[in-house]
Design a protein around this motif. Structure first.
Motif, mmCIF file in Angstrom:
data_model
loop_
_atom_site.group_PDB
_atom_site.id
_atom_site.type_symbol
_atom_site.label_atom_id
_atom_site.label_comp_id
_atom_site.label_asym_id
_atom_site.label_seq_id
_atom_site.Cartn_x
_atom_site.Cartn_y
_atom_site.Cartn_z
ATOM 1 N N ARG A 143 0.854 -1.180 0.000
ATOM 2 C CA ARG A 143 0.000 0.000 0.000
ATOM 3 C C ARG A 143 0.891 1.231 0.000
ATOM 4 N NH1 ARG A 143 -5.050 0.696 3.970
ATOM 5 N NH2 ARG A 143 -5.918 -0.727 2.470
ATOM 6 N N ILE A 144 0.629 2.118 -0.933
ATOM 7 C CA ILE A 144 1.396 3.357 -1.035
ATOM 8 C C ILE A 144 0.437 4.518 -0.823
ATOM 9 C CG2 ILE A 144 2.810 4.820 -2.527
ATOM 10 C CD1 ILE A 144 3.780 2.251 -3.876
ATOM 11 N N TYR A 145 0.726 5.296 0.212
ATOM 12 C CA TYR A 145 -0.126 6.427 0.562
ATOM 13 C C TYR A 145 0.296 7.673 -0.210
ATOM 14 C CZ TYR A 145 -2.064 3.723 4.348
ATOM 15 O OH TYR A 145 -2.703 2.757 5.066
ATOM 16 N N GLY A 146 -0.666 8.535 -0.456
ATOM 17 C CA GLY A 146 -0.398 9.810 -1.096
ATOM 18 C C GLY A 146 0.280 10.773 -0.139
ATOM 19 N N ALA A 147 0.516 11.967 -0.608
ATOM 20 C CA ALA A 147 1.257 12.958 0.165
ATOM 21 C C ALA A 147 0.413 13.658 1.228
ATOM 22 C CB ALA A 147 1.848 13.995 -0.781
ATOM 23 N N SER A 148 -0.893 13.468 1.206
ATOM 24 C CA SER A 148 -1.716 14.172 2.193
ATOM 25 C C SER A 148 -1.490 13.597 3.588
ATOM 26 C CB SER A 148 -3.194 14.077 1.816
ATOM 27 O OG SER A 148 -3.601 12.730 1.799
ATOM 28 N N PRO A 149 -1.301 14.465 4.554
ATOM 29 C CA PRO A 149 -1.014 13.987 5.908
ATOM 30 C C PRO A 149 -2.219 13.292 6.527
ATOM 31 C CG PRO A 149 -1.264 16.370 5.893
ATOM 32 C CD PRO A 149 -1.350 15.908 4.468
ATOM 33 N N ARG A 150 -1.940 12.191 7.231
ATOM 34 C CA ARG A 150 -2.977 11.455 7.953
ATOM 35 C C ARG A 150 -2.424 11.104 9.319
ATOM 36 N NH1 ARG A 150 -4.406 6.474 4.904
ATOM 37 N NH2 ARG A 150 -5.976 6.291 6.493
ATOM 38 N N PRO A 151 -3.284 11.032 10.313
ATOM 39 C CA PRO A 151 -2.790 10.683 11.647
ATOM 40 C C PRO A 151 -2.291 9.237 11.686
ATOM 41 C CG PRO A 151 -5.176 11.093 11.672
ATOM 42 C CD PRO A 151 -4.694 11.341 10.282
ATOM 43 N N ALA A 152 -1.225 9.001 12.436
ATOM 44 C CA ALA A 152 -0.653 7.659 12.563
ATOM 45 C C ALA A 152 -1.681 6.675 13.104
ATOM 46 C CB ALA A 152 0.581 7.703 13.454
ATOM 47 N N SER A 153 -2.572 7.130 13.972
ATOM 48 C CA SER A 153 -3.592 6.240 14.538
ATOM 49 C C SER A 153 -4.521 5.692 13.458
ATOM 50 C CB SER A 153 -4.404 6.968 15.604
ATOM 51 O OG SER A 153 -5.055 8.085 15.042
ATOM 52 N N GLU A 154 -4.825 6.500 12.457
ATOM 53 C CA GLU A 154 -5.691 6.060 11.373
ATOM 54 C C GLU A 154 -4.992 5.003 10.511
ATOM 55 O OE1 GLU A 154 -7.839 8.059 7.542
ATOM 56 O OE2 GLU A 154 -7.729 9.244 9.373
ATOM 57 N N ILE A 155 -3.735 5.201 10.225
ATOM 58 C CA ILE A 155 -2.979 4.227 9.434
ATOM 59 C C ILE A 155 -2.785 2.945 10.242
ATOM 60 C CG2 ILE A 155 -0.763 3.760 8.326
ATOM 61 C CD1 ILE A 155 -0.683 6.777 7.648
ATOM 62 N N GLY A 156 -2.495 3.069 11.534
ATOM 63 C CA GLY A 156 -2.331 1.900 12.395
ATOM 64 C C GLY A 156 -3.588 1.054 12.450
ATOM 65 N N TYR A 157 -4.739 1.704 12.499
ATOM 66 C CA TYR A 157 -6.022 0.997 12.521
ATOM 67 C C TYR A 157 -6.192 0.181 11.243
ATOM 68 C CZ TYR A 157 -11.055 0.268 12.383
ATOM 69 O OH TYR A 157 -12.311 -0.292 12.285
ATOM 70 N N GLU A 158 -5.867 0.756 10.108
ATOM 71 C CA GLU A 158 -5.972 0.042 8.840
ATOM 72 C C GLU A 158 -5.038 -1.168 8.813
ATOM 73 O OE1 GLU A 158 -5.314 2.708 5.610
ATOM 74 O OE2 GLU A 158 -6.949 4.012 6.193
ATOM 75 N N LEU A 159 -3.833 -1.001 9.332
ATOM 76 C CA LEU A 159 -2.880 -2.115 9.350
ATOM 77 C C LEU A 159 -3.366 -3.251 10.251
ATOM 78 C CD1 LEU A 159 0.475 -0.147 9.427
ATOM 79 C CD2 LEU A 159 -0.540 -1.369 7.490
ATOM 80 N N GLU A 160 -4.000 -2.917 11.370
ATOM 81 C CA GLU A 160 -4.559 -3.935 12.244
ATOM 82 C C GLU A 160 -5.654 -4.724 11.537
ATOM 83 O OE1 GLU A 160 -5.824 -2.567 16.086
ATOM 84 O OE2 GLU A 160 -4.000 -1.364 16.324
ATOM 85 N N LEU A 161 -6.471 -4.046 10.762
ATOM 86 C CA LEU A 161 -7.548 -4.720 10.041
ATOM 87 C C LEU A 161 -6.999 -5.692 8.990
ATOM 88 C CD1 LEU A 161 -10.137 -1.871 9.447
ATOM 89 C CD2 LEU A 161 -10.386 -3.856 10.936
#
Length: 90
Positions: free
Chosen positions: A70-88
């Motif tokens: 998964r490659i994210y775009g340049a827009s900033p996102r909170p680490a908690s949101e990305i961590g949640y996706e990785l857990e899923l």
């Protein structure tokens, strides 16, 4: 409208703003980077599965395993949101 050269173009965000809205990375480049950065060998294929405004997903295959990249775009996102996706995905 008068055409301007890139050096004449200015952005409301300042000089570091990108002139692109969205771009998709080539699958062969993704495979090369993953092989290099994660010491993965024998990549058979890499394909773009899904492209969305937030991220692009690639399937990368070796003789024994498959990986989701998964490659994210340049827009900033909170680490908690990305961590949640990785857990899923785990």
């Amino acid at each position: 409208m008068t055409a301007t050269t890139p050096t004449e173009w200015s952005s409301p965000r300042g000089s570091h703003a990108s002139i692109t809205t969205r771009s998709i990375i080539r699958a062969d480049w993704v495979a090369h980077q993953v092989e290099r950065d994660y010491a993965l060998q024998d990549v058979n294929s890499c394909e773009l599965l899904l492209s969305s405004p937030r991220n692009d997903r690639y399937i990368l295959r070796t003789p024994k395993q498959r990986f989701l990249v998964r490659i994210y775009g340049a827009s900033p996102r909170p680490a908690s949101e990305i961590g949640y996706e990785l857990e899923l995905m785990a």
